[in-house]
Design an enzyme around this catalytic site. Structure first.
Site, PDB file in Angstrom:
ATOM      1  CG  ASN A 171       8.484   3.583   1.414  1.00  0.00           C
ATOM      2  OD1 ASN A 171       9.305   4.476   3.108  1.00  0.00           O
ATOM      3  ND2 ASN A 171       7.050   3.186   1.393  1.00  0.00           N
ATOM      4  CB  THR A 205       2.174   8.522   0.560  1.00  0.00           C
ATOM      5  OG1 THR A 205       3.088   7.886   1.787  1.00  0.00           O
ATOM      6  CG2 THR A 205       2.830  10.517  -0.428  1.00  0.00           C
ATOM      7  NE  ARG A 242      -3.330  -0.439   2.942  1.00  0.00           N
ATOM      8  CZ  ARG A 242      -3.294  -0.030   4.424  1.00  0.00           C
ATOM      9  NH1 ARG A 242      -4.529  -0.026   4.598  1.00  0.00           N
ATOM     10  NH2 ARG A 242      -3.266   0.382   5.896  1.00  0.00           N
ATOM     11  CG  ASP A 243       3.350   4.525   2.064  1.00  0.00           C
ATOM     12  OD1 ASP A 243       2.886   5.366   0.519  1.00  0.00           O
ATOM     13  OD2 ASP A 243       4.020   5.006   2.695  1.00  0.00           O
ATOM     14  CG  LEU A 244       4.445  -0.754  -3.110  1.00  0.00           C
ATOM     15  CD1 LEU A 244       4.046  -1.520  -4.663  1.00  0.00           C
ATOM     16  CD2 LEU A 244       6.080  -1.485  -2.235  1.00  0.00           C
TER      17      LEU A 244
END
Length: 125
Positions: A60, A102, A54-56
């Site tokens: 990260n 994000t 969910r936050d690639l």
């Protein structure tokens, strides 16, 4: 699990911007390939480690300069199963997404949960 203290891809991009250079095509493909392998490994085990990251995002992804590999990190927003807005309620689903992801990196089904699309491994792709 190892502790990686290397630079993130965003740091690498900022360094290159300061130097007035760009990432070469080979570097971009190397980053993409390593991240794709990491996502595939997380999603496609007999029992998936995580269901959706969910936050690639570039913040990260860390560079391991010792092995010249890129490592996916920050599993705090991960789901262990699919998220069904119709089952948990669109407002609750939207609130959770707002807390753990994000905005610029959200998949379309996370931008607006009101159509009721299930959030699955496809969201990372």
């Amino acid at each position: 699990m190892e502790l990686y203290t290397g630079t993130s891809v965003i740091d690498l991009l900022n360094q290159r911007l300061s130097a007035g250079t760009r990432l070469r095509q080979r570097e971009v493909l190397h980053i993409f390939s390593d991240v794709a392998k990491a996502v595939a490994r997380l999603h496609h085990r007999a029992k998936p480690i995580i269901h959706v990251h969910r936050d690639l995002k570039i913040e990260n992804i860390l560079h391991d300069s010792v092995h010249d590999t890129y490592i996916l990190c920050d599993y705090g927003s991960c789901l262990l199963k699919s998220m069904h807005p119709e089952e948990m309620g669109a407002t609750e689903c939207s609130d959770e997404i707002s807390r753990f992801t994000t905005i610029p990196y959200r998949s379309p089904e996370m931008v607006s949960v009101y159509p009721g699309k299930t959030i699955t491994t496809k969201s990372d792709i």
